[in-house]
Structures are given as C-alpha cells and as structure tokens.
Design a protein around this motif. Structure first.
Motif, PDB file in Angstrom:
ATOM      1  N   GLY A   1       0.822  -1.192   0.000  1.00 46.00           N
ATOM      2  CA  GLY A   1       0.000   0.000   0.000  1.00 46.00           C
ATOM      3  C   GLY A   1       0.858   1.245   0.000  1.00 46.00           C
ATOM      4  N   PRO A   2       0.280   2.400  -0.281  1.00 45.51           N
ATOM      5  CA  PRO A   2       1.039   3.652  -0.353  1.00 45.51           C
ATOM      6  C   PRO A   2       1.821   3.969   0.916  1.00 45.51           C
ATOM      7  N   ALA A   3       1.236   3.674   2.086  1.00 46.14           N
ATOM      8  CA  ALA A   3       1.937   3.996   3.335  1.00 46.14           C
ATOM      9  C   ALA A   3       3.201   3.176   3.469  1.00 46.14           C
ATOM     10  N   GLY A   4       3.094   1.876   3.138  1.00 45.67           N
ATOM     11  CA  GLY A   4       4.261   1.008   3.243  1.00 45.67           C
ATOM     12  C   GLY A   4       5.344   1.397   2.274  1.00 45.67           C
ATOM     13  N   ALA A   5       4.977   1.952   1.113  1.00 45.37           N
ATOM     14  CA  ALA A   5       5.960   2.292   0.095  1.00 45.37           C
ATOM     15  C   ALA A   5       6.882   3.409   0.545  1.00 45.37           C
ATOM     16  N   CYS A   6       6.361   4.343   1.343  1.00 46.33           N
ATOM     17  CA  CYS A   6       7.200   5.465   1.746  1.00 46.33           C
ATOM     18  C   CYS A   6       7.667   5.353   3.196  1.00 46.33           C
ATOM     19  N   ALA A   7       7.278   4.277   3.851  1.00 47.08           N
ATOM     20  CA  ALA A   7       7.728   4.086   5.226  1.00 47.08           C
ATOM     21  C   ALA A   7       9.174   3.619   5.242  1.00 47.08           C
ATOM     22  N   SER A   8       9.844   3.842   6.346  1.00 44.59           N
ATOM     23  CA  SER A   8      11.216   3.394   6.453  1.00 44.59           C
ATOM     24  C   SER A   8      11.246   1.920   6.817  1.00 44.59           C
ATOM     25  N   VAL A   9      12.396   1.316   6.672  1.00 44.85           N
ATOM     26  CA  VAL A   9      12.575  -0.102   6.981  1.00 44.85           C
ATOM     27  C   VAL A   9      13.818  -0.245   7.846  1.00 44.85           C
ATOM     28  N   THR A  10      14.041  -1.435   8.341  1.00 42.39           N
ATOM     29  CA  THR A  10      15.246  -1.665   9.133  1.00 42.39           C
ATOM     30  C   THR A  10      16.456  -1.776   8.223  1.00 42.39           C
ATOM     31  N   MET A  11      17.635  -1.579   8.795  1.00 42.53           N
ATOM     32  CA  MET A  11      18.873  -1.731   8.037  1.00 42.53           C
ATOM     33  C   MET A  11      18.974  -3.140   7.473  1.00 42.53           C
ATOM     34  N   LYS A  12      18.603  -4.144   8.270  1.00 39.65           N
ATOM     35  CA  LYS A  12      18.717  -5.529   7.826  1.00 39.65           C
ATOM     36  C   LYS A  12      17.883  -5.766   6.568  1.00 39.65           C
ATOM     37  N   ARG A  13      16.664  -5.269   6.576  1.00 44.91           N
ATOM     38  CA  ARG A  13      15.802  -5.486   5.422  1.00 44.91           C
ATOM     39  C   ARG A  13      16.343  -4.752   4.198  1.00 44.91           C
ATOM     40  N   TRP A  14      16.833  -3.528   4.392  1.00 45.88           N
ATOM     41  CA  TRP A  14      17.331  -2.765   3.257  1.00 45.88           C
ATOM     42  C   TRP A  14      18.616  -3.375   2.681  1.00 45.88           C
ATOM     43  N   VAL A  15      19.564  -3.786   3.544  1.00 48.16           N
ATOM     44  CA  VAL A  15      20.827  -4.301   3.005  1.00 48.16           C
ATOM     45  C   VAL A  15      20.625  -5.632   2.286  1.00 48.16           C
ATOM     46  N   ASP A  16      19.618  -6.405   2.684  1.00 45.31           N
ATOM     47  CA  ASP A  16      19.319  -7.633   1.939  1.00 45.31           C
ATOM     48  C   ASP A  16      18.917  -7.283   0.501  1.00 45.31           C
ATOM     49  N   GLU A  17      18.077  -6.254   0.370  1.00 46.20           N
ATOM     50  CA  GLU A  17      17.659  -5.801  -0.958  1.00 46.20           C
ATOM     51  C   GLU A  17      18.830  -5.175  -1.703  1.00 46.20           C
ATOM     52  N   TRP A  18      19.659  -4.426  -0.967  1.00 49.09           N
ATOM     53  CA  TRP A  18      20.810  -3.750  -1.562  1.00 49.09           C
ATOM     54  C   TRP A  18      21.810  -4.755  -2.129  1.00 49.09           C
ATOM     55  N   LEU A  19      22.093  -5.812  -1.372  1.00 55.90           N
ATOM     56  CA  LEU A  19      23.030  -6.831  -1.843  1.00 55.90           C
ATOM     57  C   LEU A  19      22.494  -7.565  -3.069  1.00 55.90           C
ATOM     58  N   ALA A  20      21.183  -7.799  -3.078  1.00 55.56           N
ATOM     59  CA  ALA A  20      20.585  -8.482  -4.228  1.00 55.56           C
ATOM     60  C   ALA A  20      20.784  -7.680  -5.506  1.00 55.56           C
ATOM     61  N   GLN A  21      20.740  -6.340  -5.406  1.00 49.48           N
ATOM     62  CA  GLN A  21      20.987  -5.484  -6.563  1.00 49.48           C
ATOM     63  C   GLN A  21      22.478  -5.308  -6.830  1.00 49.48           C
ATOM     64  N   ARG A  22      23.239  -5.261  -5.764  1.00 52.04           N
ATOM     65  CA  ARG A  22      24.685  -5.001  -5.857  1.00 52.04           C
ATOM     66  C   ARG A  22      25.409  -6.074  -6.669  1.00 52.04           C
ATOM     67  N   GLN A  23      24.977  -7.305  -6.553  1.00 46.10           N
ATOM     68  CA  GLN A  23      25.670  -8.398  -7.239  1.00 46.10           C
ATOM     69  C   GLN A  23      25.608  -8.267  -8.752  1.00 46.10           C
ATOM     70  N   HIS A  24      24.639  -7.498  -9.260  1.00 46.31           N
ATOM     71  CA  HIS A  24      24.498  -7.323 -10.700  1.00 46.31           C
ATOM     72  C   HIS A  24      25.272  -6.114 -11.227  1.00 46.31           C
ATOM     73  N   ILE A  25      25.895  -5.357 -10.320  1.00 48.08           N
ATOM     74  CA  ILE A  25      26.493  -4.077 -10.701  1.00 48.08           C
ATOM     75  C   ILE A  25      28.012  -4.074 -10.573  1.00 48.08           C
ATOM     76  N   VAL A  26      28.527  -4.618  -9.462  1.00 46.48           N
ATOM     77  CA  VAL A  26      29.964  -4.503  -9.194  1.00 46.48           C
ATOM     78  C   VAL A  26      30.700  -5.803  -9.506  1.00 46.48           C
ATOM     79  N   ARG A  27      32.018  -5.722  -9.561  1.00 47.02           N
ATOM     80  CA  ARG A  27      32.841  -6.895  -9.827  1.00 47.02           C
ATOM     81  C   ARG A  27      32.713  -7.909  -8.694  1.00 47.02           C
ATOM     82  N   PRO A  28      32.896  -9.194  -8.995  1.00 42.72           N
ATOM     83  CA  PRO A  28      32.694 -10.239  -7.976  1.00 42.72           C
ATOM     84  C   PRO A  28      33.495 -10.020  -6.705  1.00 42.72           C
TER      85      PRO A  28
END
Length: 403
Positions: A64-91
């Motif tokens: 929902g709209p509220a969840g989209a702009c709400a903040s999240v924990t560091m753990k949840r964000w870095v899991d998403e960040w790493l999933a994207q990171r593997q496609h961008i930087v060298r191994p």
C-alpha cells in the motif's frame, strides 16, 4: 536541459535533470498533513532508475502507499541492496561488501530503522571492529560500504538523516605497505635466480606486475621477438551463486567479461582501461622467459602456472614469495618497530620506487604500472615505448640484471 519520458497515468514519470541524473517520480499516498506524498528516485542511468521505479511500484502494490514510503530496518534494506549489488559490481567487490555487511554492519545496527539512524549508530560499527582488533584500513573500507548503502537508500526514496550519512570516517592512518631497498631486492633476486620461475619475481620487482596480472598472463600475450607483453587479463577465482556449489553458476555482474579456465578460476578484464596495457620486457626477462617457456607447460597457455599446468592460486603464489623472502632473510620494519616478511604486493611498490629513484617521470611510471589517473594511457604506450623501455632497463641495471 532535462529529458523526459511519457508514461501511462499512475505509473510515474521518468526524466533527466540538469545534473545529468535520471529521476523517477511516483505518487505514494498522502502525508499526515493531507498533502500528496511524491516519491522521488534517482540513479546514474535510465535502466537503473527504471529498476528502482519498478521496485517502488511493487512495494506500493503489496504494502500500500503507506508502506511504500515508510522506512525499513537496516537488515531489510541491506538484503535488498546486496541483491541489486551483485548485478552491478565486480565479484571481488561484491564479496568484500557482503562480508562487511554480514560480519559488522548488520550485527551492530541491523535492527535499527533507516530513518532513526544517528551518527553514534554509525560510529558503533567502527567501534565493534576496533574492539575486535581490526586494522584501520578495514574499518575505513566498512565505513565506505555503509556510506554507499545509506546513499542508495536515499536514492530509492527512503529517509536517512543527513547527519547520519555525513558521519566522519574512523580516521586516516599511514599505509603499512612499504617498498624494499635495493639491497633487499637484490637479496630476493639472488635467491629467486636459482628457481626455474625466476622470471615471475623479476616481473614483480622490475616490471611492477600486479599478482593477478602475472598469474593471468598467457603466452599469446608475450612477444619475445618484440620484447613486449600485453596485460589484458587477470586471474581471479569467482564466487559461486551458492557457496561451494559449482552447479549454481558464478556470481558476476551484468556485462562482466571472463573466460573460465578450471573450477572457479577465470581470466577477467582489469577494473580500469589503464589496467590493460603493453609493457616492454627488459632483456634479462626476455632471455629468462625464452628458457622458461620450455618448462611452463599449461593447457591454458599460462606463463606462470603450477607444476601440473593448472592455474596458480593467489595463495600458492604468496607462499612461494614468502619462502623466497625468508630464505633471503629479508624483513620490513613497521612504524611500531615490529618486523615481518615483505608482502608480495610490495614488490610492485618496489618497482615504482626504483623508477622514481632513477629519475623517471611520473607519467612514464603510471603508464608502466597501469594507473588509471593517467589520461590516454593506451595511446601513450603505443606511441612511446622507447621511453618506457629505457625506464625499465634502468631499474634492471640497478638490481644487477644487466642491460
């Protein structure tokens, strides 16, 4: 001048701002004051910003709209960040980033919300590393990773306090890498001269090859008649998608160029354009490689393989170096008075120091070593080998290797 892309109503807008950034904007509900909340996302490329827009649209659809702009924990964000990171930087960069996240960042502040982070929370990560006795360089590297994580969170539309993002790094310290003096370098070469692979260590101490460059050098890149070598590949062990599971494939970013040799060992392109270069061979090295070619039989055409022709791992290569240094009785003294064996990478520092000591100009040194700070390194090397050849010959003479 901004560029915009028309999209269907309700799917957001995408445009390029005056700073050259790609920006996506989408409506994400209402604020507590009754005004529309507009989620703004930024990225360097159009494809990246579209990917972030799609992720935001998925969050709106599922939370929902509220969840989209709400903040999240560091753990949840870095899991998403790493999933994207593997496609961008060298191994190698991804493995290092993942280690910093899982070993230090998440244990220290993973439970905290992004929008609640304070400078003291950021400093907590460095404090935990310092308490574990880690080197300052490692603490600085982790701080840089954390800074990138928070900057990307803001780019994805999350709220992170600026004071948290601007928290000072753990500090600066002197590099513990040193170069060897001429006397010590000659001691190492005297021991190496009795080994069949003596050329490997001259390539390090005189030519300044990075370890991965030396291990990835193939005979088709060596021109003994022309006395040059082309450094266009490095030997790296790439990580599997699933740890220790070869059948899962290799974790590499989009567009990553590699050639599989054996198991996890690959030839990969250098990180920068300057890393690919043509370097003259000193006469001593031409003679040594001519003899060595009859010994180094490898199905992969590697110049310095293991005895069975397979790729020489970085660990194996370092062990050989340490054996030579120990036999030569060469030690380096650290700022606190402790001593240790010289690091293999310090052979490259020695090559640079020899060139400087012999009055070689900085541009020539950077061209030989493949530093990315020199503009047009490729064309420079191809148009003025005379200068680089003379510079390397001077270093070889300094170490008693003849003309």
């Amino acid at each position: 001048m901004s560029q915009s892309k028309q999209r269907s109503k309700g799917t957001g807008s995408v445009y390029r701002n005056s700073r050259g950034q790609w920006v996506a904007a989408i409506e994400a509900g209402w604020t507590a004051q009754g005004t529309r909340h507009r989620l703004t996302l930024k990225a360097r490329t159009q494809s990246e910003v579209l990917a972030r827009l799609s992720a935001a649209q998925r969050r709106i659809a599922t939370e929902g709209p509220a969840g989209a702009c709400a903040s999240v924990t560091m753990k949840r964000w870095v899991d998403e960040w790493l999933a994207q990171r593997q496609h961008i930087v060298r191994p190698g960069t991804f493995v290092s980033d993942r280690s910093a996240v899982r070993r230090w960042i998440v244990p220290a502040i993973g439970h905290l919300r992004l929008d609640s982070l304070t400078p003291s929370d950021i400093r907590r990560v460095a404090a935990s590393q310092e308490g574990a006795g880690l080197a300052l360089a490692t603490m600085q590297r982790t701080h840089a990773v954390l800074g990138k994580i928070l900057a990307d969170a803001v780019a994805d539309g999350y709220q992170v306090a600026q004071r948290a993002r601007e928290t000072a790094s753990p500090g600066l310290g002197p590099s513990l890498r040193q170069s060897l003096g001429v006397a010590d370098a000659m001691k190492i070469l005297a021991v190496a001269a009795d080994r069949p692979d003596a050329s490997r260590w001259v390539a390090a101490l005189v030519e300044g090859l990075r370890p991965a460059e030396a291990l990835g050098l193939t005979w088709d890149m060596v021109d003994l008649d022309g006395a040059t070598m082309t450094l266009a590949w490095q030997l790296k062990s790439l990580p599997y998608v699933e740890h220790r599971n070869p059948r899962s494939g290799f974790r590499v970013p989009r567009g990553f160029e590699s050639r599989n040799l054996q198991g996890a060992y690959h030839l990969v392109r250098p990180k920068t354009r300057a890393g690919s270069r043509v370097v003259p061979l000193v006469p001593w090295l031409v003679d040594a490689l001519t003899v060595w070619r009859g010994h180094a039989v490898s199905p992969y055409g590697l110049v310095w393989p293991r005895d069975d022709g397979s790729p020489r791992s970085a660990e194996f290569d370092r062990r050989q170096w340490y054996e030579i240094a120990e036999q030569a009785k060469v030690l380096v003294t650290l700022p606190d008075g402790r001593t240790r064996l010289p690091l293999l990478y310090e052979a490259r520092h020695t090559a640079a120091t020899l060139l400087l000591a012999n009055g070689i100009d900085e541009t020539t040194i950077k061209a030989i070593l493949g530093h990315s700070s020199v503009l047009s390194t490729q064309s420079y090397l191809h148009t003025d080998k005379t200068r680089t050849r003379a510079a390397l010959a001077t270093s070889a003479r300094t170490l008693g290797l003849g003309g």
